[in-house]
Write an enzyme that holds these catalytic residues in place. Sequence first.
Site, PDB file in Angstrom:
ATOM      1  N   GLU A   1     -38.729  11.951 -40.031  1.00 34.31           N
ATOM      2  CA  GLU A   1     -39.635  11.106 -39.261  1.00 34.31           C
ATOM      3  C   GLU A   1     -40.550  11.992 -38.448  1.00 34.31           C
ATOM      4  O   GLU A   1     -40.306  13.191 -38.315  1.00 34.31           O
ATOM      5  CB  GLU A   1     -38.859  10.173 -38.326  1.00 34.31           C
ATOM      6  CG  GLU A   1     -38.061  10.916 -37.273  1.00 34.31           C
ATOM      7  CD  GLU A   1     -37.547  10.000 -36.167  1.00 34.31           C
ATOM      8  OE1 GLU A   1     -37.983   8.845 -36.099  1.00 34.31           O
ATOM      9  OE2 GLU A   1     -36.735  10.457 -35.368  1.00 34.31           O
TER      10      GLU A   1
ATOM     11  N   GLU B   1     -39.880  15.929 -38.166  1.00 34.57           N
ATOM     12  CA  GLU B   1     -38.470  16.258 -38.346  1.00 34.57           C
ATOM     13  C   GLU B   1     -38.114  16.301 -39.833  1.00 34.57           C
ATOM     14  O   GLU B   1     -38.489  15.400 -40.589  1.00 34.57           O
ATOM     15  CB  GLU B   1     -37.586  15.213 -37.651  1.00 34.57           C
ATOM     16  CG  GLU B   1     -37.796  15.154 -36.160  1.00 34.57           C
ATOM     17  CD  GLU B   1     -36.757  14.292 -35.443  1.00 34.57           C
ATOM     18  OE1 GLU B   1     -36.547  14.526 -34.251  1.00 34.57           O
ATOM     19  OE2 GLU B   1     -36.162  13.391 -36.074  1.00 34.57           O
TER      20      GLU B   1
ATOM     21  N   LYS C   1     -40.071   3.730 -39.479  1.00 39.49           N
ATOM     22  CA  LYS C   1     -39.539   4.737 -40.401  1.00 39.49           C
ATOM     23  C   LYS C   1     -39.930   4.466 -41.854  1.00 39.49           C
ATOM     24  O   LYS C   1     -40.079   5.403 -42.631  1.00 39.49           O
ATOM     25  CB  LYS C   1     -38.027   4.847 -40.253  1.00 39.49           C
ATOM     26  CG  LYS C   1     -37.669   5.536 -38.953  1.00 39.49           C
ATOM     27  CD  LYS C   1     -36.247   5.992 -38.871  1.00 39.49           C
ATOM     28  CE  LYS C   1     -36.039   6.414 -37.424  1.00 39.49           C
ATOM     29  NZ  LYS C   1     -34.961   7.161 -37.052  1.00 39.49           N
TER      30      LYS C   1
ATOM     31  N   GLU D   1     -31.083   5.087 -47.335  1.00 47.02           N
ATOM     32  CA  GLU D   1     -31.496   6.269 -48.089  1.00 47.02           C
ATOM     33  C   GLU D   1     -30.279   7.121 -48.400  1.00 47.02           C
ATOM     34  O   GLU D   1     -29.196   6.898 -47.874  1.00 47.02           O
ATOM     35  CB  GLU D   1     -32.589   7.063 -47.344  1.00 47.02           C
ATOM     36  CG  GLU D   1     -32.152   7.677 -46.049  1.00 47.02           C
ATOM     37  CD  GLU D   1     -33.301   8.351 -45.274  1.00 47.02           C
ATOM     38  OE1 GLU D   1     -34.481   8.043 -45.512  1.00 47.02           O
ATOM     39  OE2 GLU D   1     -32.990   9.184 -44.419  1.00 47.02           O
TER      40      GLU D   1
ATOM     41  N   PHE E   1     -15.987  12.084 -24.496  1.00 43.61           N
ATOM     42  CA  PHE E   1     -17.388  12.107 -24.059  1.00 43.61           C
ATOM     43  C   PHE E   1     -17.829  10.818 -23.372  1.00 43.61           C
ATOM     44  O   PHE E   1     -18.943  10.354 -23.534  1.00 43.61           O
ATOM     45  CB  PHE E   1     -18.316  12.431 -25.236  1.00 43.61           C
ATOM     46  CG  PHE E   1     -18.042  13.784 -25.819  1.00 43.61           C
ATOM     47  CD1 PHE E   1     -18.691  14.902 -25.340  1.00 43.61           C
ATOM     48  CD2 PHE E   1     -17.103  13.940 -26.827  1.00 43.61           C
ATOM     49  CE1 PHE E   1     -18.419  16.157 -25.849  1.00 43.61           C
ATOM     50  CE2 PHE E   1     -16.822  15.197 -27.348  1.00 43.61           C
ATOM     51  CZ  PHE E   1     -17.491  16.302 -26.856  1.00 43.61           C
TER      52      PHE E   1
ATOM     53  N   ASN F   1     -42.119  12.314 -34.644  1.00 41.63           N
ATOM     54  CA  ASN F   1     -42.105  11.814 -33.274  1.00 41.63           C
ATOM     55  C   ASN F   1     -43.460  12.109 -32.654  1.00 41.63           C
ATOM     56  O   ASN F   1     -43.865  13.263 -32.543  1.00 41.63           O
ATOM     57  CB  ASN F   1     -40.990  12.467 -32.469  1.00 41.63           C
ATOM     58  CG  ASN F   1     -39.631  11.988 -32.941  1.00 41.63           C
ATOM     59  OD1 ASN F   1     -39.477  10.823 -33.305  1.00 41.63           O
ATOM     60  ND2 ASN F   1     -38.661  12.868 -32.967  1.00 41.63           N
TER      61      ASN F   1
END
Length: 665
Positions: free
Chosen positions: A288, A275, A116, A200, A348, A290
Amino acid sequence: MFKKILIANRGEIACRVIKTARKMGIQTVAVYSEADRDALHVELADEAVLIGPPPSAQSYLVMERIVQACKDTGAEAVHPGYGFLSERPAFCEMLEKEGIVFIGPKVKAIEAMGDKITSKKLAMEAGVSTVPGCTDVIQDAEHAQAIARDIGYPVMLKATAGGGGKGMRIAWNDAECADGFERASNEARSSFGDDRVFVEKYIEEPRHIEIQVLGDSHGHIVYLGERECSLQRRHQKVIEEAPSPFLDEKTRRAMGEQAVALARAVDYQSAGTVEFIVDAKRNFYFLEMNTRLQVEHPVTEFITGLDLVEQMIRVAAGEPLSFTQDDVKLKGWAIEARVYAEDPFRNFLPSIGRLVKYMPPQESEVVRVDTGVYEGGEVSMYYDPMIAKLITYGATRDRAIAHMRDALNEFFIRGVQHNISFLAALMVHTRFMTGRISTNMIAEEYPTGFYASDVPHDDPALLISVAAFLHRRYMDRAAQISGQLLGHERKVGNDWVVLMCDRHHPVRVDPAEGGYDVIYMGEVYQVRSDWQFGFPLFKGTLNGTAICIQVERRDMHYRLFHWGSQADVMVLSPRVAELQALMPEKELPDLSQYLLSPMPGLLTKLTAQVGQEVKAGEELAVIEAMKMENVLRAEHDAKVAKLLAAPGDSLAVDQPILEFESGSV
Ligand code: ADP
């Protein structure tokens, strides 16, 4: 073109790649672990090679085994799918050495984008707008705090090697920053074997919008529109759509052009995704790239009419793209919902087990189901808990949503818990319907979790009249098949009481052509269907409108499932209903004295000590499940009486971890 390719993956994506290869007349080789002997991808492929025991580190991630499988079967190329080896430069190099083609970008592009920090620097150089922050690797918690103060809170701590939402923490102050640094680096170490973290700016009210790019080996690169993936839970995408309801033509073009510029900077040759995070003012920042096929690629396929896997294979075989940017036309709207084996009503929790019943909706021009499971198959603890991707298409966003709602009604899964209720609730959430989404929406709208009350059924009369139909058909059939003594025929009455949500609803059920007329509160509901006892889906019409309801008969009641809500309904004769009202209620056992494991997982840390007085909110234990660290905290002030598990133990759902002193809870 290749004659034979190997798919170095499992589950839905392996199946999906095999389908395209078959369409192109290419032979396929599957690889599988011992846990996947009976998996669908093994069944679909022309050949299959066993590559090791269940844990992926000993099978799907072992490069040598995959290369050997290629050599043994004569596969000329490898499609890596997503995850596993899809973004490993060493894997591409190993293949190259053996003269096997990697169906994906070149090593240099993967390397540059795999990190990254490096990719952020590259993007800055290519003129792509990036998130304000610092591209230094963090040394320790103090260093993280110093940088965070410099950027200004809130900040995001991110694992350089991160992916799949793992190794990421938001911090609003120094304390959270130190804690977030620890957790992000721990998670990064256990998931990626690389604990480097950077900081960041945290973009507030962010939307996640990504651009699909496609490049060939002849220097052509195009962008295929965007996908909006803002509906996320813990940074994991839940619903994706294309196009984005938020972008205007100008922003779309600007993002597309920047994505192509970045792809060009690394000589990108395959399908890839850039992205971006977009703020409320439509400022966009690179997150980033992919360098692989994305899970959510089908929405792009629906609106562009392209098969991205086919494009990847053609590019890898050296073919030039057969179209230009001007030929790319986006048409209609597509939505994808990820169906997971998890229990939305229990925070979840991942769910594993056998798919006792599995009936996905019928595929059509507007419904696509990408799945790697089948009825009787198993969702195992070793891999990603995704059961299927359900994708629907419509000329407009509203149509695509309507098709999704219908398809979710038809999706019948039993044996493992699933998130269909949650997906159905999102489809009718005002914020989703009006497109006012952000990556925080789920956390904001369901702050303490998801409950049955979040999916109320807006038309109880529908459930009541269908339940009355089911029972009446059942009784009529029983009357026909039971021994009939002349003069003692079993008579089925017309008056019934439907018991739903603890309330009695008297109905009258009259036989009619093709079904029954149910009279409820003075209204007539014409229910028509050829439903027979044992059909899991009740398909028919209610006053002429098509309906589909899932039906299960359980002891005395029917369990109905529709629009994501579940209702247990009894249909009784008026006399039985009267007596039923006198039945005592069964009391549930009191388990509040125990800390129970909310999920299957590994107990990595037990913070609580015997005799300790814990305060509400205090950390008691940490469980690792699906590679995520889950912190269990005290719900109330209490005193710990006994420890019932130890670090290193594998825990089952609901297994007690510790006991509180009685009376202290
Ligand atoms: P991963 O590689 O794990 O998927 P990403 O960098 O793509 O990580 O980020 C995943 C999600 O995290 C994004 O979709 C977004 O919701 C959120 N996110 C990442 N960076 C930021 C940021 N700086 N500010 C706000 N949200 C962010």
